[in-house]
Design an enzyme around this catalytic site. Structure first.
Site, PDB file in Angstrom:
ATOM      1  N   SER A   1      -7.508  -0.778   5.349  1.00 48.53           N
ATOM      2  CA  SER A   1      -9.165  -1.942   3.934  1.00 48.53           C
ATOM      3  C   SER A   1      -8.799  -3.124   3.803  1.00 48.53           C
ATOM      4  O   SER A   1      -7.448  -4.018   4.255  1.00 48.53           O
ATOM      5  CB  SER A   1      -8.757  -1.761   2.684  1.00 48.53           C
TER       6      SER A   1
ATOM      7  N   TYR B   1      -3.410  -2.233  -4.769  1.00 46.24           N
ATOM      8  CA  TYR B   1      -3.728  -0.619  -3.023  1.00 46.24           C
ATOM      9  C   TYR B   1      -4.014  -1.654  -2.668  1.00 46.24           C
ATOM     10  O   TYR B   1      -3.076  -0.921  -1.618  1.00 46.24           O
ATOM     11  CB  TYR B   1      -5.242  -0.733  -4.217  1.00 46.24           C
TER      12      TYR B   1
ATOM     13  N   LYS C   1      -2.136  -0.242   1.144  1.00 47.64           N
ATOM     14  CA  LYS C   1      -2.490   0.074   2.386  1.00 47.64           C
ATOM     15  C   LYS C   1      -1.282  -0.708   4.197  1.00 47.64           C
ATOM     16  O   LYS C   1      -0.871  -0.259   4.488  1.00 47.64           O
ATOM     17  CB  LYS C   1      -3.556  -0.318   2.374  1.00 47.64           C
TER      18      LYS C   1
ATOM     19  N   TYR D   1     -11.331  -1.467   6.968  1.00 48.70           N
ATOM     20  CA  TYR D   1     -12.611  -1.078   5.697  1.00 48.70           C
ATOM     21  C   TYR D   1     -12.714  -2.524   5.564  1.00 48.70           C
ATOM     22  O   TYR D   1     -12.170  -3.250   4.504  1.00 48.70           O
ATOM     23  CB  TYR D   1     -12.718  -0.153   5.371  1.00 48.70           C
TER      24      TYR D   1
ATOM     25  N   GLY E   1      -7.139  -8.561  -8.983  1.00 47.51           N
ATOM     26  CA  GLY E   1      -6.716  -7.988  -7.793  1.00 47.51           C
ATOM     27  C   GLY E   1      -8.274  -8.873  -6.652  1.00 47.51           C
ATOM     28  O   GLY E   1      -8.175  -8.592  -5.764  1.00 47.51           O
TER      29      GLY E   1
HETATM   30  C1  WQD Z   1     -17.651  -5.933  -4.622  1.00 52.36           C
HETATM   31  C2  WQD Z   1     -17.701  -6.927  -5.521  1.00 52.36           C
HETATM   32  C3  WQD Z   1     -16.431  -7.593  -7.401  1.00 52.36           C
HETATM   33  C4  WQD Z   1     -18.535  -4.191 -10.117  1.00 52.36           C
HETATM   34  C5  WQD Z   1     -13.998  -1.992  -2.436  1.00 52.36           C
HETATM   35  C6  WQD Z   1     -12.775  -1.545  -2.253  1.00 52.36           C
HETATM   36  C7  WQD Z   1     -11.540  -1.725  -0.964  1.00 52.36           C
HETATM   37  C8  WQD Z   1     -13.017  -0.955   0.149  1.00 52.36           C
HETATM   38  C9  WQD Z   1     -14.208  -2.003  -0.346  1.00 52.36           C
HETATM   39  C10 WQD Z   1     -12.554  -0.048   1.226  1.00 52.36           C
HETATM   40  C11 WQD Z   1     -16.233  -7.398  -6.173  1.00 52.36           C
HETATM   41  C12 WQD Z   1     -18.329  -7.357  -7.437  1.00 52.36           C
HETATM   42  C13 WQD Z   1     -18.331  -4.879  -8.755  1.00 52.36           C
HETATM   43  C14 WQD Z   1     -18.683  -5.024 -10.440  1.00 52.36           C
HETATM   44  C15 WQD Z   1     -18.598  -7.425  -9.864  1.00 52.36           C
HETATM   45  N1  WQD Z   1     -13.008   0.106   0.337  1.00 52.36           N
HETATM   46  N2  WQD Z   1     -17.916  -6.700  -8.552  1.00 52.36           N
HETATM   47  N3  WQD Z   1     -19.351  -6.465 -10.780  1.00 52.36           N
HETATM   48  O1  WQD Z   1     -13.559  -4.710  -4.541  1.00 52.36           O
HETATM   49  O2  WQD Z   1     -14.785  -5.999  -2.324  1.00 52.36           O
HETATM   50  O3  WQD Z   1     -13.847  -3.505  -2.524  1.00 52.36           O
HETATM   51  O4  WQD Z   1     -14.846  -1.907  -1.328  1.00 52.36           O
HETATM   52  O5  WQD Z   1     -11.187   0.798   1.680  1.00 52.36           O
HETATM   53  O6  WQD Z   1     -10.728  -0.961  -1.088  1.00 52.36           O
HETATM   54  O7  WQD Z   1     -11.850  -1.813  -3.359  1.00 52.36           O
HETATM   55  O8  WQD Z   1     -15.622  -4.136  -3.687  1.00 52.36           O
HETATM   56  O9  WQD Z   1     -17.923  -2.733  -4.774  1.00 52.36           O
HETATM   57  O10 WQD Z   1     -15.284  -3.614  -6.655  1.00 52.36           O
HETATM   58  O11 WQD Z   1     -16.639  -5.604  -5.604  1.00 52.36           O
HETATM   59  O12 WQD Z   1     -19.233  -8.438 -10.278  1.00 52.36           O
HETATM   60  O13 WQD Z   1     -19.783  -4.250 -11.207  1.00 52.36           O
HETATM   61  O14 WQD Z   1     -18.744  -7.216  -6.986  1.00 52.36           O
HETATM   62  O15 WQD Z   1     -15.968  -8.673  -7.797  1.00 52.36           O
HETATM   63  O16 WQD Z   1     -16.601  -9.437  -6.058  1.00 52.36           O
HETATM   64  P1  WQD Z   1     -13.996  -4.188  -3.637  1.00 52.36           P
HETATM   65  P2  WQD Z   1     -16.367  -3.714  -5.218  1.00 52.36           P
END
Ligand code: WQD
Length: 376
Positions: A150, A174, A178, A203, A331
């Site tokens: 990731s 997390y 990785k 990813y 995070g």
């Molecule tokens: C994206 C953005 C949030 C929800 C995830 C996985 C990671 C990887 C990629 C595989 C962030 C914001 C989110 C909400 C928000 N996958 N957000 N309100 O954390 O970048 O990574 O996908 O490896 O393992 O964790 O993705 O979709 O959780 O968040 O503002 O209710 O959307 O702060 O900036 P993330 P996400």
């Protein structure tokens, strides 16, 4: 070739069904060169997803397909748990020593914020289970792995877009799981360069669904990730019209976090390219005396902010999203945008599908399956 594809379901309230698992199987079956064995403990994933993948692959076979081609669309599905070595060993015993050509290991908890609340669960599931799997693979002379890593391994990267040479400095448990798993693979391939070979795929943010709308991401409960949450809101599976945006005080164009979203079908095709590369004549490991381990970014190289995603989903779904800015999520980092050139050059990887297509395909899946796979 028998390729293992692991999806690992665990606690019901964790979004565990990895968006890419079923799409990777679909890509493997499309080649008709791989027979897929799947391990899953079915506590939190959906057996019907595997049935739908098989059905989709079967429907797409050409007229007069051979018995072998039809057989290649069957999945040897094993309902067992990666954290239970005896169960995993039993599957390898069924195929015997060297009976399984390689493993695509797509099994992990993947929510950054959540990992800060239950780190032990993340280390047990993402690291210990991976170690146990590798030990069993070693026992059965199955020494090829494509590992789902990731972008979170980069933590808050010093430069954007991020090249693979960036120091790994994960900010969340997390991300650290990785980094640990990548390190284990790297050390293993260094210890036995003639025997082991592995590729880690870092990813960025997978999104969308197979264009047929028959398979897609189906997290249980309230999704932790942005795009599935927006899809659940639009289809009424989450009773909310207001998205809570985790902070708009980041050093980004509109203050909200920027991520590199790529179509899950493009991501899945990257696994096939990596798996094909792990053959004996793999081009990327020219010098056979050195360790056959490499890591590649899988992204588009194009960052989009939270607000831009909301806008794109508004267009795709016609849903009138409202949003409310709240505090930052533990995070989260400001920007994770890939430099995808190494995977493009060495694997021939491409991620051509744009955000509009990702949102359209995600909505096509969600609107056709408002309750996902409909299983409890
Ligand atoms: C994206 C953005 C949030 C929800 C995830 C996985 C990671 C990887 C990629 C595989 C962030 C914001 C989110 C909400 C928000 N996958 N957000 N309100 O954390 O970048 O990574 O996908 O490896 O393992 O964790 O993705 O979709 O959780 O968040 O503002 O209710 O959307 O702060 O900036 P993330 P996400």
């Amino acid at each position: 070739r028998d390729a293992f594809e692991f999806t690992l379901g665990q606690y019901p309230d964790l979004s565990l069904w990895h968006i890419s698992g079923s799409h990777v199987i679909y890509c493997l079956q499309k080649t008709r060169r791989y027979k897929v064995i799947s391990i899953d403990n079915s506590h939190n994933s959906f057996p019907s997803a595997l049935k739908r993948v098989s059905q989709l692959s079967k429907e797409e076979l050409p007229q007069g397909a051979s018995e072998q081609d039809i057989e290649s669309t069957e999945i040897d599905a094993h309902s067992c748990d990666l954290t239970n070595p005896a169960q995993v060993r039993a599957v390898f015993e069924k195929y015997g020593r060297s009976g399984i050509w390689g493993v695509i290991h797509i099994a992990a908890y993947k929510a950054v914020g959540e990992s800060t609340e239950i780190p032990l669960t993340y280390y047990a599931n993402n690291v210990s289970a991976t170690l146990s799997l590798l030990q069993i693979m070693n026992e059965f002379d199955c020494t090829r792995m494509v590992y789902s890593s990731s972008a979170t391994v980069y933590g808050t990267p010093p430069i954007i877009p991020i090249p693979e040479t960036t120091r790994l400095q994960a900010d969340s448990p997390y991300g650290k799981t990785k980094v640990m798993a990548e390190t284990i693979l790297d050390d293993l391939c260094h210890a036995e360069p003639k025997r082991w070979q592995a590729i880690s795929l870092r990813y960025f943010n997978p999104a969308g669904a197979h264009p047929s709308g028959k398979i897609g991401e189906d997290p249980r409960g309230r999704p932790g990730n942005l795009l599935p949450l927006l899809a659940h809101m639009a289809v009424g599976r989450v009773d909310a019209t207001t998205l809570k945006v985790f902070g708009n005080d980041y050093p980004t164009p509109d203050g909200t976090c920027v991520r590199d979203y790529l179509h899950v079908m493009d991501l899945a095709s990257g696994h096939l390219l990596a798996l094909d590369t792990l053959g004996e004549d793999s081009k990327i490991f020219a010098d056979s005396d050195s360790a056959r381990y490499k890591a590649y970014n899988l992204g588009k190289g194009k960052g989009m902010s939270v607000l831009q995603i909301v806008e794109a989903m508004r267009k795709a779904t016609g849903f009138d999203y409202k949003y409310e800015i709240i505090g930052r999520r533990r995070g989260d980092v400001p920007d994770l945008t890939a430099d995808p050139t190494l995977a493009e050059k060495e694997l021939g990887f491409k991620a051509p599908q744009d955000l509009e297509t990702m949102c359209r395909d995600l909505w096509n899946w969600q609107s056709q399956n408002p309750q996902g796979y409909g299983e409890q």
